[in-house]
Design a protein around this motif. Sequence first.
Motif, short mmCIF file in Angstrom:
data_model
loop_
_atom_site.label_atom_id
_atom_site.label_comp_id
_atom_site.label_asym_id
_atom_site.label_seq_id
_atom_site.Cartn_x
_atom_site.Cartn_y
_atom_site.Cartn_z
N ASP A 9 3.17 19.45 9.70
CA ASP A 9 3.99 19.45 10.55
C ASP A 9 4.99 17.97 10.69
N SER A 10 4.49 17.46 9.38
CA SER A 10 5.20 16.08 9.20
C SER A 10 5.89 16.09 7.65
N GLY A 11 5.99 17.20 7.29
CA GLY A 11 6.60 17.28 5.89
C GLY A 11 5.76 18.01 4.89
N LEU A 12 6.34 17.68 3.55
CA LEU A 12 5.67 18.24 2.47
C LEU A 12 4.78 16.95 1.99
N VAL A 13 3.61 17.42 1.63
CA VAL A 13 2.47 16.53 1.25
C VAL A 13 2.18 17.09 -0.30
N THR A 14 2.00 16.35 -1.15
CA THR A 14 1.58 16.69 -2.50
C THR A 14 0.35 15.98 -2.86
N LEU A 15 -0.55 16.93 -3.12
CA LEU A 15 -2.14 16.53 -3.52
C LEU A 15 -2.29 16.98 -5.19
N TYR A 16 -3.30 16.10 -5.58
CA TYR A 16 -3.39 16.30 -7.13
C TYR A 16 -5.19 16.50 -7.26
N MET A 17 -5.34 17.61 -8.16
CA MET A 17 -6.59 17.83 -8.72
C MET A 17 -6.93 17.20 -9.80
N ASP A 18 -8.11 16.27 -9.76
CA ASP A 18 -8.55 15.73 -10.81
C ASP A 18 -9.41 16.55 -11.74
N ALA A 19 -9.91 15.85 -12.91
CA ALA A 19 -10.80 16.75 -13.78
C ALA A 19 -12.17 17.26 -13.03
N SER A 20 -12.64 16.66 -12.07
CA SER A 20 -13.85 17.15 -11.60
C SER A 20 -13.66 18.01 -10.28
N GLY A 21 -12.42 18.40 -10.21
CA GLY A 21 -11.97 19.23 -9.00
C GLY A 21 -11.73 18.79 -7.53
N GLY A 22 -11.90 17.38 -7.70
CA GLY A 22 -11.35 16.45 -6.49
C GLY A 22 -9.96 16.73 -6.11
N ILE A 23 -9.84 16.34 -4.82
CA ILE A 23 -8.14 16.33 -4.46
C ILE A 23 -7.90 15.16 -4.05
N ASP A 24 -6.81 14.56 -4.37
CA ASP A 24 -6.33 13.17 -3.87
C ASP A 24 -4.75 13.03 -3.84
N SER A 25 -4.15 12.14 -2.94
CA SER A 25 -2.89 12.11 -2.83
C SER A 25 -2.12 10.79 -3.35
#
Length: 186
Positions: free
Chosen positions: A168-184
């Motif tokens: 609702d507030s626009g585009l957010v980009t998240l990244y997957m680390d080597a263990s499968g975790g997601i962060d921004s």
Amino acid sequence: PNSKWSSDIVFCSDCLPGDTMVVFIGGDGGVTRASTSGQLFHSATVEDGLPASFVRDLHAFAGRLFAATWESKTGNAAGLAVSDDGGETFTEVDDFIQYSGPPERIHEVIDMRGRLYLAMEEEGLWVSADTGDTWQQIIVDPSNPATNRRNVVWGLEAIEDTLRVGTDSGLVTLYMDASGGIDSSK
């Protein structure tokens, strides 16, 4: 085909044993399957386990077919169903209901690096690391998650280790680390 209005088309090479190319069409009458091997069309409806008759989104992953359903093109949410038998029957996926109550509209199902992701409007972003058997919610923006509109998820796009989330507030980009975790924080 059962449906006159189509919402999604998916090709699957491992959804139907013995057939390397199956086409699934979702729409206002359920899911219709066509095969390149010459098998007859087959249509699955609510009688075959779909939570509702309108299929908003289809996604094939690891030999399974996922169908996000609504009551109608503009109606209420109905839920997610999965088929393990090439679209003959479906079983409703209700793992996330214990956390959030009845699901909002599921707009999109995608996969990235062996995980499935759901865009579920007010219910946000959900992930499964076990081909859709269990689901966990991902809070896109933890700052005041109950009122933060960045946690209202409408669409998804996966590119390598990057998950683009339409909110609702626009585009957010998240990244997957080597263990499968997601962060921004990248």
